[in-house]
Design a protein around this motif. Sequence first.
Motif, PDB file in Angstrom:
ATOM      1  N   TYR A 144       0.910  -1.126  -0.080  1.00 46.94           N
ATOM      2  CA  TYR A 144      -0.117  -0.032  -0.179  1.00 46.94           C
ATOM      3  C   TYR A 144       0.825   1.134  -0.029  1.00 46.94           C
ATOM      4  CZ  TYR A 144      -3.384  -3.311   1.545  1.00 46.94           C
ATOM      5  OH  TYR A 144      -4.557  -4.386   1.178  1.00 46.94           O
ATOM      6  N   TYR A 145       1.848   1.390   0.983  1.00 50.11           N
ATOM      7  CA  TYR A 145       2.866   2.344   0.907  1.00 50.11           C
ATOM      8  C   TYR A 145       3.607   2.721  -0.530  1.00 50.11           C
ATOM      9  CZ  TYR A 145       6.600   5.292   2.876  1.00 50.11           C
ATOM     10  OH  TYR A 145       7.369   6.342   3.018  1.00 50.11           O
ATOM     11  N   SER A 146       3.757   1.414  -1.320  1.00 54.15           N
ATOM     12  CA  SER A 146       4.366   1.847  -2.635  1.00 54.15           C
ATOM     13  C   SER A 146       3.364   2.205  -3.449  1.00 54.15           C
ATOM     14  CB  SER A 146       4.749   0.461  -3.042  1.00 54.15           C
ATOM     15  OG  SER A 146       5.833  -0.139  -2.303  1.00 54.15           O
ATOM     16  N   LEU A 147       2.200   2.079  -3.315  1.00 54.97           N
ATOM     17  CA  LEU A 147       1.214   2.465  -4.169  1.00 54.97           C
ATOM     18  C   LEU A 147       0.798   4.009  -3.776  1.00 54.97           C
ATOM     19  CD1 LEU A 147      -1.488  -0.542  -4.137  1.00 54.97           C
ATOM     20  CD2 LEU A 147      -0.135   0.196  -6.277  1.00 54.97           C
ATOM     21  N   GLY A 148       1.315   4.463  -2.903  1.00 54.15           N
ATOM     22  CA  GLY A 148       0.999   5.822  -2.494  1.00 54.15           C
ATOM     23  C   GLY A 148      -0.004   6.046  -1.729  1.00 54.15           C
ATOM     24  N   ILE A 149      -0.557   5.161  -1.042  1.00 50.47           N
ATOM     25  CA  ILE A 149      -1.782   5.314  -0.132  1.00 50.47           C
ATOM     26  C   ILE A 149      -1.130   5.828   1.133  1.00 50.47           C
ATOM     27  CG2 ILE A 149      -3.589   3.797   0.969  1.00 50.47           C
ATOM     28  CD1 ILE A 149      -3.633   2.010  -1.608  1.00 50.47           C
ATOM     29  N   PRO A 150      -1.858   6.824   1.750  1.00 53.12           N
ATOM     30  CA  PRO A 150      -1.593   7.279   3.271  1.00 53.12           C
ATOM     31  C   PRO A 150      -1.668   5.961   4.247  1.00 53.12           C
ATOM     32  CG  PRO A 150      -3.208   8.449   2.066  1.00 53.12           C
ATOM     33  CD  PRO A 150      -3.151   7.460   1.186  1.00 53.12           C
ATOM     34  N   THR A 151      -0.832   5.981   5.057  1.00 53.88           N
ATOM     35  CA  THR A 151      -0.600   4.926   6.052  1.00 53.88           C
ATOM     36  C   THR A 151      -1.898   4.716   6.752  1.00 53.88           C
ATOM     37  OG1 THR A 151       1.687   5.798   6.599  1.00 53.88           O
ATOM     38  CG2 THR A 151       0.828   4.183   7.947  1.00 53.88           C
ATOM     39  N   ASP A 152      -2.526   5.835   7.217  1.00 55.25           N
ATOM     40  CA  ASP A 152      -3.930   5.396   7.792  1.00 55.25           C
ATOM     41  C   ASP A 152      -5.097   4.820   7.205  1.00 55.25           C
ATOM     42  OD1 ASP A 152      -4.501   7.803   6.903  1.00 55.25           O
ATOM     43  OD2 ASP A 152      -4.742   9.033   8.614  1.00 55.25           O
ATOM     44  N   LEU A 153      -4.892   4.838   5.814  1.00 48.38           N
ATOM     45  CA  LEU A 153      -5.843   4.129   4.832  1.00 48.38           C
ATOM     46  C   LEU A 153      -5.672   2.494   4.756  1.00 48.38           C
ATOM     47  CD1 LEU A 153      -6.921   6.677   2.102  1.00 48.38           C
ATOM     48  CD2 LEU A 153      -7.966   6.389   4.543  1.00 48.38           C
ATOM     49  N   PHE A 154      -4.440   2.038   5.397  1.00 45.95           N
ATOM     50  CA  PHE A 154      -4.397   0.626   5.419  1.00 45.95           C
ATOM     51  C   PHE A 154      -5.348  -0.227   5.919  1.00 45.95           C
ATOM     52  CE2 PHE A 154       0.654   1.173   5.066  1.00 45.95           C
ATOM     53  CZ  PHE A 154       0.652   2.049   3.907  1.00 45.95           C
ATOM     54  N   THR A 155      -5.704   0.095   7.297  1.00 49.01           N
ATOM     55  CA  THR A 155      -6.690  -0.510   7.843  1.00 49.01           C
ATOM     56  C   THR A 155      -7.874  -0.633   7.339  1.00 49.01           C
ATOM     57  OG1 THR A 155      -5.281  -0.180   9.731  1.00 49.01           O
ATOM     58  CG2 THR A 155      -7.434  -1.591  10.063  1.00 49.01           C
ATOM     59  N   PRO A 156      -8.321   0.899   6.705  1.00 48.15           N
ATOM     60  CA  PRO A 156      -9.576   0.938   6.156  1.00 48.15           C
ATOM     61  C   PRO A 156      -9.641  -0.003   4.998  1.00 48.15           C
ATOM     62  CG  PRO A 156      -8.957   2.868   6.826  1.00 48.15           C
ATOM     63  CD  PRO A 156      -7.819   2.171   7.192  1.00 48.15           C
ATOM     64  N   ILE A 157      -8.438  -0.248   4.156  1.00 52.91           N
ATOM     65  CA  ILE A 157      -8.707  -1.152   2.873  1.00 52.91           C
ATOM     66  C   ILE A 157      -8.933  -2.474   3.427  1.00 52.91           C
ATOM     67  CG2 ILE A 157      -7.195  -1.883   1.016  1.00 52.91           C
ATOM     68  CD1 ILE A 157      -5.900   1.004   0.901  1.00 52.91           C
ATOM     69  N   PHE A 158      -8.167  -2.818   4.572  1.00 51.48           N
ATOM     70  CA  PHE A 158      -8.683  -4.212   4.963  1.00 51.48           C
ATOM     71  C   PHE A 158     -10.046  -4.406   5.089  1.00 51.48           C
ATOM     72  CE2 PHE A 158      -6.451  -7.499   8.273  1.00 51.48           C
ATOM     73  CZ  PHE A 158      -7.251  -8.392   8.015  1.00 51.48           C
ATOM     74  N   ALA A 159     -10.616  -3.128   6.003  1.00 49.87           N
ATOM     75  CA  ALA A 159     -12.072  -3.199   6.300  1.00 49.87           C
ATOM     76  C   ALA A 159     -12.941  -3.389   5.036  1.00 49.87           C
ATOM     77  CB  ALA A 159     -12.425  -1.863   7.074  1.00 49.87           C
ATOM     78  N   ILE A 160     -12.781  -2.663   3.819  1.00 50.56           N
ATOM     79  CA  ILE A 160     -13.153  -2.634   2.647  1.00 50.56           C
ATOM     80  C   ILE A 160     -13.274  -3.914   2.109  1.00 50.56           C
ATOM     81  CG2 ILE A 160     -12.884  -1.976   0.315  1.00 50.56           C
ATOM     82  CD1 ILE A 160     -11.767   0.763   1.168  1.00 50.56           C
ATOM     83  N   SER A 161     -12.403  -4.929   2.191  1.00 47.75           N
ATOM     84  CA  SER A 161     -12.386  -6.238   1.469  1.00 47.75           C
ATOM     85  C   SER A 161     -13.061  -7.008   2.601  1.00 47.75           C
ATOM     86  CB  SER A 161     -10.806  -6.735   1.328  1.00 47.75           C
ATOM     87  OG  SER A 161     -10.778  -7.996   1.169  1.00 47.75           O
ATOM     88  N   ARG A 162     -12.731  -6.952   3.819  1.00 52.85           N
ATOM     89  CA  ARG A 162     -13.294  -8.054   4.673  1.00 52.85           C
ATOM     90  C   ARG A 162     -14.855  -7.659   4.939  1.00 52.85           C
ATOM     91  NH1 ARG A 162     -10.545 -11.125   8.535  1.00 52.85           N
ATOM     92  NH2 ARG A 162      -9.294 -11.480   6.731  1.00 52.85           N
ATOM     93  N   THR A 163     -15.342  -6.617   4.494  1.00 51.76           N
ATOM     94  CA  THR A 163     -16.984  -6.542   4.423  1.00 51.76           C
ATOM     95  C   THR A 163     -17.607  -7.480   3.772  1.00 51.76           C
ATOM     96  OG1 THR A 163     -16.602  -4.162   4.733  1.00 51.76           O
ATOM     97  CG2 THR A 163     -18.912  -5.017   3.856  1.00 51.76           C
ATOM     98  N   SER A 164     -16.845  -8.232   2.760  1.00 49.58           N
ATOM     99  CA  SER A 164     -17.533  -9.250   2.088  1.00 49.58           C
ATOM    100  C   SER A 164     -17.522 -10.512   3.016  1.00 49.58           C
ATOM    101  CB  SER A 164     -16.567  -9.719   0.697  1.00 49.58           C
ATOM    102  OG  SER A 164     -15.095  -9.931   1.229  1.00 49.58           O
TER     103      SER A 164
END
Length: 378
Positions: free
Chosen positions: A322-342
């Motif tokens: 995520y860091y290499s994709l330029g995503i801010p650090t505090d959005l890492f866990t939200p990305i986990f949440a986005i996927s885990r919602t399924s």
Amino acid sequence: MTNTAAPAPAKGLEGVIAANTRLSDVRGDIGQLIYCGYDINELAGKVAYEDVVHLLHHNHLPNAKELAELKVTLGQFREIPQGVIDIICKLPKETPPMNAIRTAVSALGCFDTTSEDDSQHSQRRKALRLIAQVPVVTAYFHRNRQGLPLIHPDAKLGEAANFLWMVNGTKPTKDMEATMDVCYVLHADHGMNASTFSARVTIATLSDMYSAVTTAIGTLKGPLHGGANEGVIKMLHEIGSLEAVDGWVADALAQKKKIMGIGHRVYKVLDPRAPHLKKMAQILSSQLGEPKWIQMSERIAELMLTKKNLHANVDFYSATVYYSLGIPTDLFTPIFAISRTSGWTAHVLEQLADNRLIRPQSVYTGPVGLKVVPVEQR
Ligand SMILES: CC(C)(COP(=O)(O)OP(=O)(O)OC[C@H]1O[C@@H](n2cnc3c(N)ncnc32)[C@H](O)[C@@H]1OP(=O)(O)O)[C@@H](O)C(=O)NCCC(=O)NCCS
């Protein structure tokens, strides 16, 4: 007098089997993860996240028609009520994104007139709405806190591409989309993990879908669960250089500190998701010409395996991706949440299909027989 005759509780519920599930199996002794019969290594890179959503919700991979219909539905469900947008935009900009998403999901429930409708059709619809809307509220919060205009979702894009579009305001490259999509696939479900368990506890009281997912988001936030990926990047920055890794790890272990992204309750061998993420992190780091972070990560993993016999988990290399994709650090866990919602919503549906209130017991360790002393004599 305390109750010494009662059996000792399983601390952290380790080894306790809380439910039967057809959704996923974590085989910690051999490092295998299965979604509905498919080894994660069979799925990662071969199917899209939307295939996995269908797999978890229907127990089989979609055919072309089912997949196309699901994509249309998710695209349509990305529209969220203006009232929820207003709430997101009024939150303090410093709010940790996981708190903002937790609040936004709760608000989505308030604005959904069907939130209390417990028919199967309605529950399935709410599950898909949440899968489509958690990324939207995340992106809206992030853009607003930066003072940037909100980007309207693009119904033509898949889940991974749409999220990157809504966060960055530019269409992702095919490589970026594919990387994000594999991350979504790898994070979609994981047996009776802490957040899934809390979602099942909530829905088992016959509460509602939004409450169950709100509960799960609150649980995922912690650094011992989904929050570890943010901790990994903070740690890498604190260490600073490859040369400093050995000394930093030795000090941390001497102080009995937990190294973020290392260790797992169930996996006693390598987390099968880690090699996929490691490979993507290696490729992205070399493309960026910034190999330092992956080199430091590899050294930390090597030291932890040698010194403590502990392996890297899913959070360890996803952080570098995520860091290499330029995503801010505090959005890492939200990305986990986005996927885990399924996964959360699939577990909620599964729990409802054969429900019983989840209500364990505790061993009382306090005194008994105390007498009330008048307040002025205490
Ligand atoms: C995942 C985790 C919470 C599992 O916890 P658990 O099953 O309760 O395991 P414990 O915390 O009891 O750890 C067992 C032993 O391993 C050690 N250990 C476990 N993870 C460790 C880590 N990340 N760093 C250093 N030591 C660790 C503990 O200190 C303990 O050692 P001891 O027996 O000498 O006291 C734990 O490994 C951890 O905190 N990891 C870091 C956070 C993380 O990456 N979380 C994401 C999980 S996907």
